[in-house]
Design a protein around this motif. Structure first.
Motif, mmCIF file in Angstrom:
data_model
loop_
_atom_site.group_PDB
_atom_site.id
_atom_site.type_symbol
_atom_site.label_atom_id
_atom_site.label_comp_id
_atom_site.label_asym_id
_atom_site.label_seq_id
_atom_site.Cartn_x
_atom_site.Cartn_y
_atom_site.Cartn_z
ATOM 1 N N LYS A 65 0.814 -1.227 0.000
ATOM 2 C CA LYS A 65 0.000 0.000 0.000
ATOM 3 C C LYS A 65 0.847 1.277 0.000
ATOM 4 C CE LYS A 65 -0.732 -0.146 4.997
ATOM 5 N NZ LYS A 65 -1.744 -0.370 6.034
ATOM 6 N N PHE A 66 2.152 1.136 0.232
ATOM 7 C CA PHE A 66 3.037 2.302 0.220
ATOM 8 C C PHE A 66 3.729 2.501 -1.124
ATOM 9 C CE2 PHE A 66 2.738 0.830 4.586
ATOM 10 C CZ PHE A 66 2.340 1.990 5.224
ATOM 11 N N ASP A 144 -3.014 -5.643 3.958
ATOM 12 C CA ASP A 144 -3.116 -4.282 4.496
ATOM 13 C C ASP A 144 -2.397 -4.092 5.826
ATOM 14 O OD1 ASP A 144 -4.483 -3.296 2.338
ATOM 15 O OD2 ASP A 144 -6.465 -3.620 3.215
ATOM 16 N N ASN A 145 -2.035 -5.184 6.509
ATOM 17 C CA ASN A 145 -1.268 -5.097 7.750
ATOM 18 C C ASN A 145 0.238 -5.155 7.489
ATOM 19 O OD1 ASN A 145 -3.563 -5.057 9.450
ATOM 20 N ND2 ASN A 145 -3.780 -7.262 9.113
ATOM 21 N N ASN A 146 0.624 -5.194 6.212
ATOM 22 C CA ASN A 146 2.012 -5.321 5.763
ATOM 23 C C ASN A 146 2.591 -6.711 5.992
ATOM 24 O OD1 ASN A 146 2.013 -2.634 4.928
ATOM 25 N ND2 ASN A 146 2.735 -1.937 6.917
ATOM 26 N N PRO A 166 3.582 -0.934 13.469
ATOM 27 C CA PRO A 166 2.227 -0.469 13.151
ATOM 28 C C PRO A 166 1.971 -0.504 11.651
ATOM 29 C CG PRO A 166 3.380 1.118 14.568
ATOM 30 C CD PRO A 166 4.385 0.079 14.166
ATOM 31 N N ALA A 167 0.750 -0.830 11.270
ATOM 32 C CA ALA A 167 0.403 -0.970 9.842
ATOM 33 C C ALA A 167 0.577 0.335 9.067
ATOM 34 C CB ALA A 167 -1.022 -1.490 9.700
ATOM 35 N N TRP A 168 0.540 1.494 9.754
ATOM 36 C CA TRP A 168 0.698 2.769 9.056
ATOM 37 C C TRP A 168 2.156 3.065 8.710
ATOM 38 C CZ3 TRP A 168 4.046 5.751 11.712
ATOM 39 C CH2 TRP A 168 4.127 5.589 13.093
ATOM 40 N N LEU A 169 3.109 2.311 9.265
ATOM 41 C CA LEU A 169 4.524 2.572 9.041
ATOM 42 C C LEU A 169 5.010 1.837 7.795
ATOM 43 C CD1 LEU A 169 7.214 3.797 10.003
ATOM 44 C CD2 LEU A 169 7.553 1.736 11.371
ATOM 45 N N ASP A 170 5.516 2.594 6.846
ATOM 46 C CA ASP A 170 6.076 2.041 5.618
ATOM 47 C C ASP A 170 7.192 1.053 5.979
ATOM 48 O OD1 ASP A 170 7.587 1.639 3.253
ATOM 49 O OD2 ASP A 170 7.224 3.681 2.555
ATOM 50 N N ALA A 182 7.479 8.260 7.500
ATOM 51 C CA ALA A 182 6.439 7.736 8.390
ATOM 52 C C ALA A 182 5.601 8.880 8.962
ATOM 53 C CB ALA A 182 7.083 6.940 9.510
ATOM 54 N N GLU A 183 4.725 9.396 8.150
ATOM 55 C CA GLU A 183 3.868 10.501 8.625
ATOM 56 C C GLU A 183 2.490 9.988 8.954
ATOM 57 O OE1 GLU A 183 3.980 13.442 5.556
ATOM 58 O OE2 GLU A 183 6.118 13.734 5.802
#
Length: 183
Positions: A65-66, A144-146, A166-170, A182-183
Motif C-alpha cells: 500500500k506504500f 493491508d497489515n504489511n 504499526p500498519a501505518w509505518l512504511d 512515516a507521517e
C-alpha cells in the motif's frame, strides 16, 4: 504504481525492472525507448539485480500500500546433487532508489517431505537434469497489515511473514528508520 509505470520481474536474469511509461509517452516518436544505449541499457527502464545471480533469480512481484515493490527469488538452475540455495524476498522502495533484500530467508519445509532443518538436495532425473528445485518462492502478496505472504511452489506451502510494526509505518522506514516517510 499510481503513475502507470510497468513493473516486472525478468525471471532468469534476476532483475526487477521499472519501465517509465510517462517518459516513453513524452518522448513521442524519437525511438530512444525502443533501443539500447551503448552501455546496453534502455533509457526508459530502471533495473535492480538481486544478489547472487545466477544461483538465484526473481519470480513474482507485488506492490504494497506504500508503493514498495516486493519480490520473490528462487533457486535457479543448479547442478544435480548440489544443495539448493535458499531463496528469499525483498523489496524496492517506492522511489526506486534502494533494494532491501532479506538474504537467504529460511522457511522450514513441510515435515512430511523433508525432515526439520534439512538442507535438501535437488531432485534429479536419471540423465542428470533437475526435476524440481526444492525452494521456489513463486508467489507473493502483501496484505493491508504489511504481512507478506509467499508461496513455496515445489514444497506446496504458503508462509506468512508477520509485520511487527504499526500498519501505518512504511516497511522501508521500519528497515531504514526514516522519520520523513512515516507521517
Amino acid at each position: 504504481p499510481e503513475d502507470g509505470d510497468l513493473l516486472f520481474s525478468a525471471n532468469g536474469s534476476g532483475q526487477l525492472i521499472r519501465f517509465d511509461l510517462q517518459a516513453y509517452l513524452e518522448r513521442g516518436d524519437d525511438g530512444l525507448c525502443e533501443q539500447l544505449t551503448s552501455s546496453g541499457r534502455n533509457p526508459c527502464m530502471t533495473a535492480f539485480e538481486i544478489p547472487d545471480v545466477p544461483t538465484l533469480t526473481t519470480h513474482s512481484v507485488a506492490l504494497d500500500k506504500f508503493g514498495n515493490l516486493w519480490f520473490t527469488s528462487w533457486s535457479g538452475p543448479t547442478v544435480c546433487g548440489q544443495k539448493a540455495r535458499p531463496p528469499s524476498v525483498g523489496f524496492i522502495n517506492r522511489a526506486w532508489t534502494e533494494m532491501i533484500y532479506f538474504d537467504h530467508l529460511r522457511v522450514e519445509p513441510r515435515a512430511d517431505k523433508y525432515g526439520p532443518g534439512d538442507a535438501p538436495v535437488l531432485e534429479c532425473s536419471k540423465v542428470g537434469t533437475i526435476i524440481a528445485p526444492w525452494w521456489a518462492y513463486m508467489g507473493i502478496t502483501v496484505d493491508d497489515n504489511n504481512d507478506v505472504w509467499i508461496a513455496n511452489f515445489y514444497s506446496k506451502m504458503v508462509s506468512r511473514l508477520s509485520y511487527k510494526h504499526p500498519a501505518w509505518l512504511d516497511p522501508y522506514c521500519a528497515v531504514r528508520d526514516c522519520e520523513k516517510w512515516a507521517e
